[in-house]
Motif scaffolding. Structure first.
Motif, mmCIF file in Angstrom:
data_model
loop_
_atom_site.group_PDB
_atom_site.id
_atom_site.type_symbol
_atom_site.label_atom_id
_atom_site.label_comp_id
_atom_site.label_asym_id
_atom_site.label_seq_id
_atom_site.Cartn_x
_atom_site.Cartn_y
_atom_site.Cartn_z
ATOM 1 N N MET A 184 31.007 50.254 49.030
ATOM 2 C CA MET A 184 30.858 50.075 47.593
ATOM 3 C C MET A 184 32.481 49.192 47.975
ATOM 4 N N ILE A 185 32.784 47.927 47.297
ATOM 5 C CA ILE A 185 33.847 48.201 46.334
ATOM 6 C C ILE A 185 33.716 48.208 44.851
ATOM 7 N N LEU A 186 35.085 48.561 44.246
ATOM 8 C CA LEU A 186 35.116 48.740 42.699
ATOM 9 C C LEU A 186 36.311 47.591 41.894
ATOM 10 N N LEU A 187 35.594 46.715 41.018
ATOM 11 C CA LEU A 187 36.672 45.982 41.137
ATOM 12 C C LEU A 187 37.334 46.131 39.738
ATOM 13 N N ASP A 188 38.091 45.779 38.398
ATOM 14 C CA ASP A 188 38.207 45.510 37.164
ATOM 15 C C ASP A 188 38.414 43.786 37.193
ATOM 16 N N ASN A 189 38.173 43.046 36.111
ATOM 17 C CA ASN A 189 38.063 41.969 35.933
ATOM 18 C C ASN A 189 39.639 42.029 34.456
ATOM 19 N N GLY A 190 40.319 43.092 34.236
ATOM 20 C CA GLY A 190 40.888 42.572 33.237
ATOM 21 C C GLY A 190 40.763 43.079 31.082
ATOM 22 N N ASP A 191 41.399 42.652 30.419
ATOM 23 C CA ASP A 191 41.229 43.493 29.202
ATOM 24 C C ASP A 191 41.198 45.001 28.609
ATOM 25 N N ALA A 235 44.077 54.469 33.911
ATOM 26 C CA ALA A 235 44.995 54.693 35.614
ATOM 27 C C ALA A 235 43.924 56.178 35.781
ATOM 28 N N ASP A 236 44.167 56.876 35.217
ATOM 29 C CA ASP A 236 43.225 57.482 36.464
ATOM 30 C C ASP A 236 42.259 57.867 35.811
ATOM 31 N N ILE A 237 41.176 57.062 35.600
ATOM 32 C CA ILE A 237 40.051 57.168 35.418
ATOM 33 C C ILE A 237 39.616 55.878 36.568
ATOM 34 N N LEU A 238 39.977 55.209 36.569
ATOM 35 C CA LEU A 238 39.996 53.882 37.832
ATOM 36 C C LEU A 238 40.503 54.554 39.291
ATOM 37 N N ASN A 239 41.608 55.520 38.932
ATOM 38 C CA ASN A 239 42.334 55.679 40.442
ATOM 39 C C ASN A 239 40.720 56.854 40.905
ATOM 40 N N ALA A 244 40.837 46.972 43.199
ATOM 41 C CA ALA A 244 41.491 46.048 42.738
ATOM 42 C C ALA A 244 41.311 45.737 41.228
ATOM 43 N N ALA A 245 42.448 45.051 40.575
ATOM 44 C CA ALA A 245 41.654 44.682 39.198
ATOM 45 C C ALA A 245 42.599 43.874 38.856
ATOM 46 N N THR A 246 42.263 42.445 37.972
ATOM 47 C CA THR A 246 42.665 41.113 37.805
ATOM 48 C C THR A 246 44.304 41.640 36.240
ATOM 49 N N VAL A 247 44.567 41.734 36.045
ATOM 50 C CA VAL A 247 45.221 41.296 34.022
ATOM 51 C C VAL A 247 44.462 40.806 33.625
ATOM 52 N N GLY A 248 44.203 41.212 31.836
ATOM 53 C CA GLY A 248 43.841 40.420 31.481
ATOM 54 C C GLY A 248 44.579 39.661 30.310
ATOM 55 N N ASN A 249 44.487 38.605 29.439
ATOM 56 C CA ASN A 249 46.013 38.308 28.008
ATOM 57 C C ASN A 249 45.836 39.212 27.427
ATOM 58 N N ILE A 260 48.032 41.914 28.711
ATOM 59 C CA ILE A 260 49.713 41.337 28.515
ATOM 60 C C ILE A 260 49.970 41.634 27.072
ATOM 61 N N GLU A 261 49.164 41.910 25.717
ATOM 62 C CA GLU A 261 49.109 41.837 25.130
ATOM 63 C C GLU A 261 49.773 43.333 24.450
ATOM 64 N N ALA A 262 49.687 44.452 25.628
ATOM 65 C CA ALA A 262 49.860 45.413 25.107
ATOM 66 C C ALA A 262 51.303 45.679 25.031
ATOM 67 N N GLY A 263 52.031 45.129 26.064
ATOM 68 C CA GLY A 263 53.525 44.738 25.849
ATOM 69 C C GLY A 263 53.975 44.994 28.032
ATOM 70 N N HIS A 264 55.172 45.027 27.836
ATOM 71 C CA HIS A 264 56.069 45.022 29.467
ATOM 72 C C HIS A 264 55.361 46.595 29.148
ATOM 73 N N ASN A 265 55.616 47.688 28.740
ATOM 74 C CA ASN A 265 56.125 48.895 28.921
ATOM 75 C C ASN A 265 54.938 49.220 28.984
ATOM 76 N N VAL A 266 53.624 48.959 28.733
ATOM 77 C CA VAL A 266 52.414 49.543 28.708
ATOM 78 C C VAL A 266 51.907 48.999 30.365
ATOM 79 N N TYR A 267 52.031 47.339 30.726
ATOM 80 C CA TYR A 267 51.417 47.633 31.367
ATOM 81 C C TYR A 267 52.256 47.479 33.009
ATOM 82 N N ASP A 268 52.998 47.851 33.208
ATOM 83 C CA ASP A 268 54.065 47.775 33.926
ATOM 84 C C ASP A 268 53.664 49.654 34.230
ATOM 85 N N ARG A 269 53.927 49.988 33.264
ATOM 86 C CA ARG A 269 53.498 51.637 33.019
ATOM 87 C C ARG A 269 52.194 51.831 33.878
ATOM 88 N N VAL A 270 51.198 51.359 33.614
ATOM 89 C CA VAL A 270 50.284 51.551 34.173
ATOM 90 C C VAL A 270 50.101 50.981 35.937
#
Length: 576
Positions: free
Chosen positions: A69-76, A99-103, A109-114, A117-127
């Protein structure tokens, strides 16, 4: 879309059995979207267990195996349930639980959602650093380099297939969020971005090209810079075999024909772990070794899949930690408040938000709306979880300068989204989605509004009426400030408003004439943290709050409004 639960359970069981007993003949693609923190089977806002989470998906992974299988997440995924907030901003030292759960599940793969982005650079860059797979968004471009800030696409090899997964995010992010949250990134047109990257992806000679778009289906006539432009990309950019979309929280499957005359399968997967998008790829191998994939799609209600006990055990400690956090008592409320009242005039629920915004900023006027369609806070102890009921998004609080005329146009725009023009007392007052027969669309016995309630903005600090017998644009009549001072359309007032609205969300500020760089000139102050944080501390300081309707506005004609409220409460909320 209607489902027979028993037949779906049988179908899912058969799917698992087939993938286990006949490896090498099919590949399953499973995609989640708009989870909004609902990864574990506990709703930390409501304080109750649920039967839909990634614990259900975990059982499919265990039965079918990641190789099949291929597992994907589409953001938010990084905003919504307090689970996400806790690991975004409270516990920032451990690996983010998302991150732990998806790993652990083996996402590819995952696409980032709006809302990510609302969580801020520190959060989405870390994840992003913690993910064992790429985060995608080809049209989120690094301003400095001109290259995608995230990965544009990734190549996955499974079951003898070479699969390209290409990510896009809705380009409307700047209309909703302050630039500080996406500093250094610009968001480009979805169609032009897909056209730019398609030749490179096809040069990979893939067997399958998948679109993973955090954007709703929209309309094929969209230009690609609209909020929801998935169908426009599917039909105008040949090369895609299947596209998974989201953002609009709808569930739908469509098959469209692109400009090259080829079929494209498009799936939209709802929100909050309601459903799992699934495409089965039947692999036909020719005598010459060529591969012909045959695609079929379905949307599986998540609660038809059994939960994995191993998954539940692995994340029981994390779940308990967040439950303890959300159970903390921060004060008391002397009365119950519900958003249901907010559709028909001043309400204790929205006016509590108004009151806090005015006291936190010292502004003359507050603008706010019911962010949830049907939510309440009860009399008695107030806990952290109640603050997510009161204020569901991580908006910042702004103080801006607006003229009286701009406030009026802002409220006119809100009234246009909120109310119909009544020609007689028996007409509908609220704006609904209508069937062909002119009656409101009903889902599970209740009517569906045409526009989201979080755009039904009211004001505190001024006295005004909304005349629903008048046409759009001529309904609001502001008479004075709350202290009796005459209201002037040319005078400038300080206004407390959330960052989503000030940045253009819902179209209110553009309707008032404030867009783009003009907002920067009007901005007096902005909070450093999300508004919910300051609201929580506001209640802690007071200990006991007394929600009550305080704003001084009304819907007229009063007799028409009273009759409509009696009829339409039942229409919206049933007999509960």
């Amino acid at each position: 879309m209607k489902y027979n639960k028993l037949s779906l359970i049988i179908a899912v069981a058969g799917l698992i059995a087939f993938s286990c007993t006949r490896p090498g003949e099919r590949l399953e693609i499973y995609t989640t979207t708009d989870l909004h923190g609902m990864l574990l089977p506990f709703d930390n806002t409501e304080g109750e267990s649920t039967d839909r989470s990634l614990a259900n998906l975990a059982s499919l992974v265990k039965a079918g195996g990641n190789a099949n299988m291929i597992l994907l997440d589409n953001g938010d995924i990084l905003q919504g349930d307090p689970l996400a907030y806790y690991y975004n901003f409270v516990d920032t030292t451990e690996t983010h639980v998302i991150a732990d759960i998806l790993n652990y599940l083996g996402y590819d793969a995952a696409t980032v959602g709006n809302h990510d982005i609302e969580a801020g650079h520190n959060v989405y860059d870390r994840v992003r650093r913690e993910y064992n797979f790429p985060m995608l968004a080809a049209n989120a471009v690094d301003i400095t380099t001109g290259k995608p800030y995230f990965e544009p696409y990734t190549v996955i090899r499974k079951k003898g297939l070479k699969v390209v997964v290409f990510g896009l995010i809705t380009p409307s992010v700047p209309r909703w969020l302050p630039e500080s949250l996406y500093h250094g990134i610009r968001f480009e047109n979805m169609i032009s971005t897909a056209r730019r990257w398609m030749p490179e992806m096809l040069a990979e000679e893939p067997d399958l090209v998948i679109g993973l778009f955090h954007s709703g289906m929209g309309d094929e006539r969209d230009r690609g810079d609209d909020e929801n432009s998935t169908l426009a990309v599917a039909m105008n950019v040949p090369g895609f075999d299947v596209i998974f979309c989201g953002h609009d929280h709808r569930q739908e499957i469509k098959e469209v024909i692109n400009d090259a005359g080829k079929k494209v399968l498009v799936l939209d997967g709802g929100s909050r772990a309601e459903a799992l998008m699934n495409v089965t790829v039947e692999i036909e191998r020719g005598a010459d070794g060529s591969i012909t994939p045959d695609l079929s799609g379905r949307i599986i209600p998540m609660n038809t899949i059994p939960e994995s006990t191993a998954f539940l055990k692995r994340y029981s400690a994390a779940s308990a930690r967040v439950r303890e956090y959300t159970s903390e008592v921060i004060g008391r409320s002397s009365a119950r408040a519900t958003t249901r009242d907010a559709f028909f005039g001043p309400s204790a629920f929205v006016d509590l938000i108004h009151l806090m915004q005015l006291e936190l900023t010292g502004a003359r006027v507050s603008l706010a709306a019911p962010l949830s369609f049907d939510q309440s806070i009860d009399r008695g102890e107030l806990r952290i979880r109640d603050m997510y009921r009161l204020y569901r998004f991580e908006n910042f609080l702004y103080t801006v300068n607006m003229t009286g005329g701009e406030i009026d146009r802002h409220l006119e725009h809100a009234a246009g989204q909120w109310f119909e023009t009544m020609e007689k007392s028996s007409d509908y007052m609220l704006r609904y989605r209508y069937n062909e027969d002119g009656r409101p669309v009903m889902v599970n016995g209740t009517a569906r509004l045409r526009n989201p309630s979080y755009n039904f903005e009211s004001a505190m600090g001024i006295r005004y009426t909304v005349d629903v017998s008048k046409p759009q644009g001529a309904r609001v009549n502001i008479t004075s400030l709350s202290d009796g001072t005459p209201f002037s359309y040319s005078e400038t007032y300080t206004v407390a408003v959330n960052s989503y609205r000030a940045n253009g969300g819902g179209g209110h500020f553009p309707a008032a004439g404030i867009t783009g760089r003009e907002l920067e000139k009007r901005l007096v102050s902005a909070t450093e943290r999300d508004l919910r944080h300051y609201m929580t501390e506001w209640i802690r300081e007071r200990g006991t709050i007394s929600p009550e309707p305080l704003s001084e506005w009304s819907i007229i004609p009063a007799e028409w409004a009273a009759g409509a409220e009696k009829r339409e409460r039942q229409l919206l909320f049933g007999s509960n």
